[in-house]
Design an enzyme around this catalytic site. Sequence first.
Site, PDB file in Angstrom:
ATOM      1  N   ASP A   1      36.596  -6.916 -31.299  1.00 19.46           N
ATOM      2  CA  ASP A   1      35.672  -8.025 -31.522  1.00 19.46           C
ATOM      3  C   ASP A   1      35.439  -8.865 -30.264  1.00 19.46           C
ATOM      4  O   ASP A   1      35.891  -8.510 -29.173  1.00 19.46           O
ATOM      5  CB  ASP A   1      36.164  -8.914 -32.674  1.00 19.46           C
ATOM      6  CG  ASP A   1      37.370  -9.749 -32.288  1.00 19.46           C
ATOM      7  OD1 ASP A   1      38.142  -9.297 -31.424  1.00 19.46           O
ATOM      8  OD2 ASP A   1      37.552 -10.849 -32.838  1.00 19.46           O
TER       9      ASP A   1
ATOM     10  N   SER B   1      35.359 -15.837 -31.318  1.00 15.50           N
ATOM     11  CA  SER B   1      35.795 -14.542 -31.833  1.00 15.50           C
ATOM     12  C   SER B   1      34.657 -13.604 -32.220  1.00 15.50           C
ATOM     13  O   SER B   1      33.833 -13.259 -31.394  1.00 15.50           O
ATOM     14  CB  SER B   1      36.728 -14.792 -33.003  1.00 15.50           C
ATOM     15  OG  SER B   1      37.372 -13.619 -33.347  1.00 15.50           O
ATOM     16  N   HIS B   2      34.589 -13.229 -33.485  1.00 19.24           N
ATOM     17  CA  HIS B   2      33.616 -12.229 -33.939  1.00 19.24           C
ATOM     18  C   HIS B   2      32.245 -12.844 -34.222  1.00 19.24           C
ATOM     19  O   HIS B   2      31.321 -12.140 -34.590  1.00 19.24           O
ATOM     20  CB  HIS B   2      34.140 -11.565 -35.207  1.00 19.24           C
ATOM     21  CG  HIS B   2      34.418 -12.567 -36.286  1.00 19.24           C
ATOM     22  ND1 HIS B   2      35.487 -13.421 -36.217  1.00 19.24           N
ATOM     23  CD2 HIS B   2      33.738 -12.889 -37.403  1.00 19.24           C
ATOM     24  CE1 HIS B   2      35.460 -14.216 -37.275  1.00 19.24           C
ATOM     25  NE2 HIS B   2      34.413 -13.922 -38.007  1.00 19.24           N
TER      26      HIS B   2
ATOM     27  N   LYS C   1      46.944 -11.593 -32.706  1.00 19.24           N
ATOM     28  CA  LYS C   1      46.616 -10.228 -33.077  1.00 19.24           C
ATOM     29  C   LYS C   1      46.006  -9.556 -31.854  1.00 19.24           C
ATOM     30  O   LYS C   1      45.542 -10.236 -30.943  1.00 19.24           O
ATOM     31  CB  LYS C   1      45.684 -10.189 -34.285  1.00 19.24           C
ATOM     32  CG  LYS C   1      44.428 -11.035 -34.214  1.00 19.24           C
ATOM     33  CD  LYS C   1      43.787 -11.083 -35.600  1.00 19.24           C
ATOM     34  CE  LYS C   1      42.402 -11.690 -35.575  1.00 19.24           C
ATOM     35  NZ  LYS C   1      42.421 -13.153 -35.768  1.00 19.24           N
TER      36      LYS C   1
ATOM     37  N   ASP D   1      40.846  -9.536 -30.256  1.00 20.21           N
ATOM     38  CA  ASP D   1      42.057  -9.543 -31.079  1.00 20.21           C
ATOM     39  C   ASP D   1      41.923  -8.726 -32.358  1.00 20.21           C
ATOM     40  O   ASP D   1      42.901  -8.493 -33.055  1.00 20.21           O
ATOM     41  CB  ASP D   1      42.533 -10.978 -31.376  1.00 20.21           C
ATOM     42  CG  ASP D   1      41.483 -11.830 -32.045  1.00 20.21           C
ATOM     43  OD1 ASP D   1      40.369 -11.344 -32.287  1.00 20.21           O
ATOM     44  OD2 ASP D   1      41.786 -13.017 -32.323  1.00 20.21           O
ATOM     45  N   ARG D   2      40.698  -8.281 -32.671  1.00 16.62           N
ATOM     46  CA  ARG D   2      40.534  -7.467 -33.884  1.00 16.62           C
ATOM     47  C   ARG D   2      40.355  -5.996 -33.537  1.00 16.62           C
ATOM     48  O   ARG D   2      39.978  -5.671 -32.409  1.00 16.62           O
ATOM     49  CB  ARG D   2      39.297  -7.914 -34.657  1.00 16.62           C
ATOM     50  CG  ARG D   2      39.399  -9.305 -35.195  1.00 16.62           C
ATOM     51  CD  ARG D   2      38.253  -9.572 -36.144  1.00 16.62           C
ATOM     52  NE  ARG D   2      38.331 -10.931 -36.646  1.00 16.62           N
ATOM     53  CZ  ARG D   2      37.737 -11.360 -37.743  1.00 16.62           C
ATOM     54  NH1 ARG D   2      37.003 -10.518 -38.444  1.00 16.62           N
ATOM     55  NH2 ARG D   2      37.859 -12.613 -38.137  1.00 16.62           N
TER      56      ARG D   2
ATOM     57  N   ASP E   1      36.632 -11.569 -28.902  1.00 11.42           N
ATOM     58  CA  ASP E   1      37.740 -12.013 -28.051  1.00 11.42           C
ATOM     59  C   ASP E   1      38.881 -10.997 -27.985  1.00 11.42           C
ATOM     60  O   ASP E   1      39.951 -11.301 -27.457  1.00 11.42           O
ATOM     61  CB  ASP E   1      38.265 -13.380 -28.504  1.00 11.42           C
ATOM     62  CG  ASP E   1      38.815 -13.345 -29.915  1.00 11.42           C
ATOM     63  OD1 ASP E   1      38.359 -12.502 -30.720  1.00 11.42           O
ATOM     64  OD2 ASP E   1      39.701 -14.160 -30.224  1.00 11.42           O
TER      65      ASP E   1
HETATM   66  C1  VG1 Z   1      38.860 -15.134 -40.548  1.00  9.27           C
HETATM   67  C2  VG1 Z   1      39.759 -14.066 -41.136  1.00  9.27           C
HETATM   68  C3  VG1 Z   1      41.210 -14.337 -40.762  1.00  9.27           C
HETATM   69  C4  VG1 Z   1      41.336 -14.428 -39.241  1.00  9.27           C
HETATM   70  C5  VG1 Z   1      40.369 -15.472 -38.715  1.00  9.27           C
HETATM   71  C6  VG1 Z   1      40.361 -15.549 -37.214  1.00  9.27           C
HETATM   72  O1  VG1 Z   1      39.189 -16.395 -41.077  1.00  9.27           O
HETATM   73  O2  VG1 Z   1      39.616 -14.018 -42.547  1.00  9.27           O
HETATM   74  O3  VG1 Z   1      42.010 -13.321 -41.294  1.00  9.27           O
HETATM   75  O4  VG1 Z   1      42.640 -14.780 -38.881  1.00  9.27           O
HETATM   76  O5  VG1 Z   1      39.041 -15.167 -39.135  1.00  9.27           O
HETATM   77  O6  VG1 Z   1      40.077 -14.312 -36.652  1.00  9.27           O
HETATM   78  P1  VG1 Z   1      38.348 -17.081 -42.264  1.00  9.27           P
HETATM   79  O7  VG1 Z   1      38.958 -18.430 -42.464  1.00  9.27           O
HETATM   80  O8  VG1 Z   1      36.929 -17.093 -41.822  1.00  9.27           O
HETATM   81  O9  VG1 Z   1      38.507 -16.175 -43.446  1.00  9.27           O
HETATM   82  V1  VG1 Z   1      39.199 -14.227 -35.204  1.00  9.27           V
HETATM   83  O10 VG1 Z   1      39.246 -12.630 -34.658  1.00  9.27           O
HETATM   84  O11 VG1 Z   1      37.778 -14.893 -35.757  1.00  9.27           O
HETATM   85  O12 VG1 Z   1      40.022 -15.242 -34.196  1.00  9.27           O
HETATM   86 CO    CO Z   2      38.837 -12.470 -32.760  1.00  8.25          CO
END
Ligand code: VG1
Ligand code: CO
Length: 542
Positions: A276, A112-113, A375, A280-281, A278
Amino acid sequence: MIRTVPTKPYSDQKPGTSGLRKKVPVFQQEHYAENFIQSIFDALDGFKGKTLVIGGDGRFYNREVIQKAIAMAAANGFGKVMVGQGGILSTPAASHVIRKYKTFGGIILSASHNPGGPHEDFGIKYNAGNGGPAPEKLTDVIFEKTRAISSFKIADIDPIDIDTTGTVKAAGMTVEIIDPVADYAELMESLFDFDALRKLFKSDFRMRFDAMHAVTGPYAKEILENRLGAPNGTCRNFKPLPDFGGHHPDPNLVHAKHLYDEMMGPDAPDFGAASDGDGDRNLIIGKGIFVTPSDSVAMLAANARLAPGYKGGLKGIARSMPTSGAADRVAEKLGIALYETPTGWKFFGNLLDADMATICGEESAGTGSNHVREKDGLWAVLLWLNILAARGESCKQIAAEHWATYGRNYYSRHDYEEVESDRANALVDELRAKLGALPGASVRGMTIASADDFAYHDPVDGSISEHQGIRVLFEGGSRVVFRLSGTGTSGATLRVYIERYESDKSRHDLDTQAALADLIAAADDIAGIHSHTGRAEPSVIT
Ligand code: VG1
Ligand code: CO
């Protein structure tokens, strides 16, 4: 052609908030990826002859793991795999492909990010047949399997050419390489008023979309520039790179600061957005105004009827617990239900499947709806555009009117990254131990009304998820929330979420950090953040 390869378990393959995320060198250990993929298959039943979707965000090591996943799917008895061309599928696009073609499920390769590259992060997660991330009860079984694994199955096949669309056979299994963008773009076209958006881009409306060298680039180019006629150059950094150009593909005010600066500058475009790693953000910045993700979900929900896909109204709104209460006020006014879930999109799946919620959101820049089970960054951008086009107003006007109607929830998240795990755990343990003593206490002149360790009772399947974050609620509705991240790959990240509600219209233009200053100080008084972490300041403020 099928080999059964002996292997030894790794003890650290517990999926977090969204799949298994580790540094690339960890994934490159012998059989590390194979063990996890086999454990996913071992946790599933009844997929013989069925179809598996495979795709990722294009980061470093994506291609290697895609080849492994294809060969292992063949050896384990899948009848077909559908793979995004070049190994690319954004997370929401993968969710859509799983649903559209009624496949058994999918494997999404992404961290992801988090940054990418030979020494950065990689990730694997499994999405079920509804298109959504595996629920906790399934990730628990996957984790159990990783602890007991003794062998995995893999087919001896030559690497598949994943860069050419079309269908080939491999070890008796069909491999279809699909255009990663087409199905998704068609879905967006079915939800939004593309004619109105074309008109908007024909006017003097200007937009900037920053794909941050991540997976959304090809999607944004196709939809915004090719289909909607936004001028060439609207999309920036649209070529996905395995290391995201050396940056964090995290669309927030720190890592997308250049976009923020542009949008606050004298010659700002009308609308700015980013996505981001992948896809989804989403980050939404209007000319001269940053819209917090918590506000964004509330504003999107309040205006969703303006888009054709939501003209029948919403069934309900769901938000994660640390997300601000702005959406709650919209739900109340619309007379629909509001659900408060733990952090992570997997908790929305049941509510969406049961048609209890239509729009969901998280404070971490995740917004989505029942069109997929993830998302969806571009979806949020397109819904914003649809609303701007329908209302003929600017982001700033829409936000000001929203706050005048509902009040404003000042909101910020402070992250303390890469804290030593022991120190972060000590902070949380100490906080838990004193929860009972907090109600009634006065901190910085504010009285604590209640304090608890959030537990979620899923109204659909009755499952209970405990220890999902510590909430301290003050009289008057302000609150601070503390939790440890479940997506980091080194040390612990402490997240502190701070929120204050302001109904007075004359106080809707304050600086956010200033508006929250007393609560920020109170959070430290309550949890001893600075003494426990040894940090004077958060690493990231969003
Ligand atoms: C974080 C965010 C959460 C989100 C998750 C995955 O998790 O706070 O809201 O769903 O990332 O997003 P954490 O446990 O680090 O707080 V992504 O775009 O990284 O798949
Ligand atoms: Co993501």
